[in-house]
Motif scaffolding. Structure first.
Motif, PDB file in Angstrom:
ATOM      1  N   ILE A  25       2.703 -13.626  -1.640  1.00 16.94           N
ATOM      2  CA  ILE A  25       3.982 -12.976  -1.391  1.00 16.94           C
ATOM      3  C   ILE A  25       3.902 -12.132  -0.121  1.00 16.94           C
ATOM      4  O   ILE A  25       4.839 -12.107   0.691  1.00 16.94           O
ATOM      5  CB  ILE A  25       4.409 -12.114  -2.595  1.00 16.94           C
ATOM      6  N   ALA A  26       2.785 -11.436   0.075  1.00 21.28           N
ATOM      7  CA  ALA A  26       2.622 -10.620   1.276  1.00 21.28           C
ATOM      8  C   ALA A  26       2.703 -11.475   2.535  1.00 21.28           C
ATOM      9  O   ALA A  26       3.335 -11.099   3.529  1.00 21.28           O
ATOM     10  CB  ALA A  26       1.291  -9.873   1.224  1.00 21.28           C
ATOM     11  N   ARG A  27       2.070 -12.633   2.497  1.00 17.65           N
ATOM     12  CA  ARG A  27       2.136 -13.540   3.646  1.00 17.65           C
ATOM     13  C   ARG A  27       3.546 -14.096   3.814  1.00 17.65           C
ATOM     14  O   ARG A  27       4.027 -14.268   4.932  1.00 17.65           O
ATOM     15  CB  ARG A  27       1.125 -14.669   3.472  1.00 17.65           C
ATOM     16  N   SER A  28       4.212 -14.373   2.706  1.00 19.57           N
ATOM     17  CA  SER A  28       5.571 -14.920   2.773  1.00 19.57           C
ATOM     18  C   SER A  28       6.542 -13.939   3.418  1.00 19.57           C
ATOM     19  O   SER A  28       7.311 -14.296   4.318  1.00 19.57           O
ATOM     20  CB  SER A  28       6.062 -15.303   1.376  1.00 19.57           C
ATOM     21  N   ARG A  30       7.673  -3.207  -3.960  1.00 19.39           N
ATOM     22  CA  ARG A  30       7.187  -1.920  -4.448  1.00 19.39           C
ATOM     23  C   ARG A  30       7.375  -1.799  -5.963  1.00 19.39           C
ATOM     24  O   ARG A  30       6.544  -1.169  -6.636  1.00 19.39           O
ATOM     25  CB  ARG A  30       7.891  -0.773  -3.736  1.00 19.39           C
ATOM     26  N   ALA A  31       8.437  -2.396  -6.493  1.00 17.57           N
ATOM     27  CA  ALA A  31       8.634  -2.362  -7.947  1.00 17.57           C
ATOM     28  C   ALA A  31       7.521  -3.132  -8.647  1.00 17.57           C
ATOM     29  O   ALA A  31       7.034  -2.723  -9.714  1.00 17.57           O
ATOM     30  CB  ALA A  31       9.993  -2.947  -8.308  1.00 17.57           C
ATOM     31  N   THR A  32       7.095  -4.246  -8.056  1.00 15.81           N
ATOM     32  CA  THR A  32       6.035  -5.058  -8.649  1.00 15.81           C
ATOM     33  C   THR A  32       4.680  -4.386  -8.521  1.00 15.81           C
ATOM     34  O   THR A  32       3.880  -4.354  -9.465  1.00 15.81           O
ATOM     35  CB  THR A  32       5.989  -6.444  -7.982  1.00 15.81           C
ATOM     36  N   SER A  33       4.406  -3.821  -7.333  1.00 15.82           N
ATOM     37  CA  SER A  33       3.078  -3.254  -7.072  1.00 15.82           C
ATOM     38  C   SER A  33       2.932  -1.832  -7.578  1.00 15.82           C
ATOM     39  O   SER A  33       1.813  -1.362  -7.807  1.00 15.82           O
ATOM     40  CB  SER A  33       2.795  -3.274  -5.569  1.00 15.82           C
ATOM     41  N   GLY A  51       3.871   0.621  -5.636  1.00 16.85           N
ATOM     42  CA  GLY A  51       3.879   1.415  -4.408  1.00 16.85           C
ATOM     43  C   GLY A  51       2.580   2.183  -4.207  1.00 16.85           C
ATOM     44  O   GLY A  51       1.602   1.965  -4.910  1.00 16.85           O
ATOM     45  N   PRO A  52       2.571   3.121  -3.255  1.00 17.23           N
ATOM     46  CA  PRO A  52       3.697   3.526  -2.418  1.00 17.23           C
ATOM     47  C   PRO A  52       4.016   2.557  -1.282  1.00 17.23           C
ATOM     48  O   PRO A  52       5.108   2.561  -0.738  1.00 17.23           O
ATOM     49  CB  PRO A  52       3.233   4.872  -1.848  1.00 17.23           C
ATOM     50  N   PHE A  53       3.031   1.683  -0.940  1.00 16.32           N
ATOM     51  CA  PHE A  53       3.269   0.674   0.080  1.00 16.32           C
ATOM     52  C   PHE A  53       3.780  -0.594  -0.593  1.00 16.32           C
ATOM     53  O   PHE A  53       3.964  -0.633  -1.809  1.00 16.32           O
ATOM     54  CB  PHE A  53       1.991   0.440   0.893  1.00 16.32           C
ATOM     55  N   LEU A  54       4.013  -1.629   0.175  1.00 17.88           N
ATOM     56  CA  LEU A  54       4.649  -2.823  -0.390  1.00 17.88           C
ATOM     57  C   LEU A  54       3.800  -3.463  -1.480  1.00 17.88           C
ATOM     58  O   LEU A  54       4.332  -3.967  -2.476  1.00 17.88           O
ATOM     59  CB  LEU A  54       4.921  -3.841   0.720  1.00 17.88           C
ATOM     60  N   PHE A  55       2.478  -3.445  -1.284  1.00 13.06           N
ATOM     61  CA  PHE A  55       1.591  -4.077  -2.263  1.00 13.06           C
ATOM     62  C   PHE A  55       0.569  -3.092  -2.811  1.00 13.06           C
ATOM     63  O   PHE A  55      -0.578  -3.431  -3.040  1.00 13.06           O
ATOM     64  CB  PHE A  55       0.934  -5.312  -1.627  1.00 13.06           C
ATOM     65  N   GLY A  56       1.033  -1.875  -3.023  1.00 16.26           N
ATOM     66  CA  GLY A  56       0.179  -0.824  -3.542  1.00 16.26           C
ATOM     67  C   GLY A  56      -0.474  -0.065  -2.413  1.00 16.26           C
ATOM     68  O   GLY A  56       0.070   0.930  -1.916  1.00 16.26           O
ATOM     69  N   ALA A  57      -1.643  -0.528  -1.981  1.00 17.20           N
ATOM     70  CA  ALA A  57      -2.324   0.064  -0.840  1.00 17.20           C
ATOM     71  C   ALA A  57      -1.730  -0.482   0.462  1.00 17.20           C
ATOM     72  O   ALA A  57      -1.095  -1.544   0.480  1.00 17.20           O
ATOM     73  CB  ALA A  57      -3.823  -0.244  -0.909  1.00 17.20           C
ATOM     74  N   PHE A  58      -1.947   0.231   1.543  1.00 18.29           N
ATOM     75  CA  PHE A  58      -1.497  -0.226   2.853  1.00 18.29           C
ATOM     76  C   PHE A  58      -2.105  -1.591   3.168  1.00 18.29           C
ATOM     77  O   PHE A  58      -3.287  -1.838   2.909  1.00 18.29           O
ATOM     78  CB  PHE A  58      -1.913   0.780   3.923  1.00 18.29           C
ATOM     79  N   SER A  59      -1.278  -2.477   3.730  1.00 16.07           N
ATOM     80  CA  SER A  59      -1.744  -3.817   4.076  1.00 16.07           C
ATOM     81  C   SER A  59      -1.051  -4.298   5.343  1.00 16.07           C
ATOM     82  O   SER A  59      -0.184  -3.610   5.906  1.00 16.07           O
ATOM     83  CB  SER A  59      -1.466  -4.801   2.931  1.00 16.07           C
ATOM     84  N   ALA A  60      -1.414  -5.500   5.764  1.00 11.33           N
ATOM     85  CA  ALA A  60      -0.801  -6.097   6.948  1.00 11.33           C
ATOM     86  C   ALA A  60       0.701  -6.259   6.780  1.00 11.33           C
ATOM     87  O   ALA A  60       1.450  -6.208   7.767  1.00 11.33           O
ATOM     88  CB  ALA A  60      -1.446  -7.447   7.240  1.00 11.33           C
ATOM     89  N   ALA A  61       1.166  -6.452   5.563  1.00 12.61           N
ATOM     90  CA  ALA A  61       2.609  -6.596   5.339  1.00 12.61           C
ATOM     91  C   ALA A  61       3.350  -5.329   5.756  1.00 12.61           C
ATOM     92  O   ALA A  61       4.437  -5.400   6.352  1.00 12.61           O
ATOM     93  CB  ALA A  61       2.888  -6.921   3.877  1.00 12.61           C
ATOM     94  N   ASP A  62       2.776  -4.177   5.471  1.00  8.21           N
ATOM     95  CA  ASP A  62       3.394  -2.919   5.906  1.00  8.21           C
ATOM     96  C   ASP A  62       3.407  -2.821   7.422  1.00  8.21           C
ATOM     97  O   ASP A  62       4.390  -2.359   8.014  1.00  8.21           O
ATOM     98  CB  ASP A  62       2.645  -1.737   5.302  1.00  8.21           C
TER      99      ASP A  62
END
Length: 215
Positions: free
Chosen positions: A95-98, A146-149, A151-162
């Protein structure tokens, strides 16, 4: 390991440069940076010396040259798997890559109407057709991720998606585009990240001005 050298453009304007720079800085990947300033009328003739497209960002790693923001991030993710550029879980990583690819290839109306300009005073503008739909789709992505993970970032921890969405955070803020509490909360999370703060402060200190500052 050979030197990891990231060539970037003006921080104030180069949204494409911000993405891999923030991904590297935010995930602790060691790299060197070379800033090649540009202006929108004449470009910079030195860009063709380092980039096959004549554009930045471009990564030099030994004899390897990698261009385009997401390709640079993917290359780094292979070399530094421990850095956590992508979520560890397979579904979350997909999902992050998508959503990162959607950011890379979409939202043309928003990009055209609201170019990144960190120094621009915050104020709204008249928006052409398509911008509101782009904004709504981005808000949906942020809200669902963020609802799925949790938060606070898109996938919980900071990642390339952010990092991929960081320029949009700047755009939303600069052009005063959003009101939703959860959107503003995510934006504040990104704006408080040390890598974003460092980029913003350096952008505000740059001497180069192009016509966007007059918009």
């Amino acid at each position: 390991m050979d030197r990891f050298v990231l060539y970037i453009g003006n921080r104030n304007y180069s949204s494409w440069s911000l993405r891999p720079w923030m991904a590297f800085e935010g995930c602790g990947i060691p790299f060197e940076e070379v800033l090649l300033p540009f202006d929108f009328e004449n470009g910079n003739p030195h860009l063709l010396e380092v980039s096959p497209t004549g554009r930045v960002p471009v990564l030099h790693h030994g004899d390897m040259h990698v261009w385009e923001s997401l390709a640079i991030i993917e290359y780094a993710a292979e070399l530094f798997p421990e850095a956590g550029l992508w979520p560890a879980a397979r579904h979350a990583k997909a999902i992050a890559r998508s959503v990162s690819m959607e950011m890379l290839s979409g939202f043309v109306a928003l990009r055209s109407a609201c170019p990144m300009n960190i120094r621009r005073p915050k104020r709204a503008i008249a928006l052409p057709a398509g911008v509101a739909a782009n904004v709504a789709r981005i808000e949906t992505i942020w809200r669902e991720c963020r609802a799925t993970s949790g938060g606070p970032f898109l996938f919980g921890a900071f990642s390339a998606a952010d990092a991929m969405f960081a320029p949009v955070v700047s755009r939303f803020d600069t052009y005063d585009l959003v009101r939703s509490a959860d959107t503003l909360d995510y934006m504040n999370t990104i704006k408080a990240h040390p890598a974003f703060v460092k980029w913003r402060d350096l952008a505000c200190a740059e001497p180069w001005i192009v016509r966007q500052d007059e918009v």
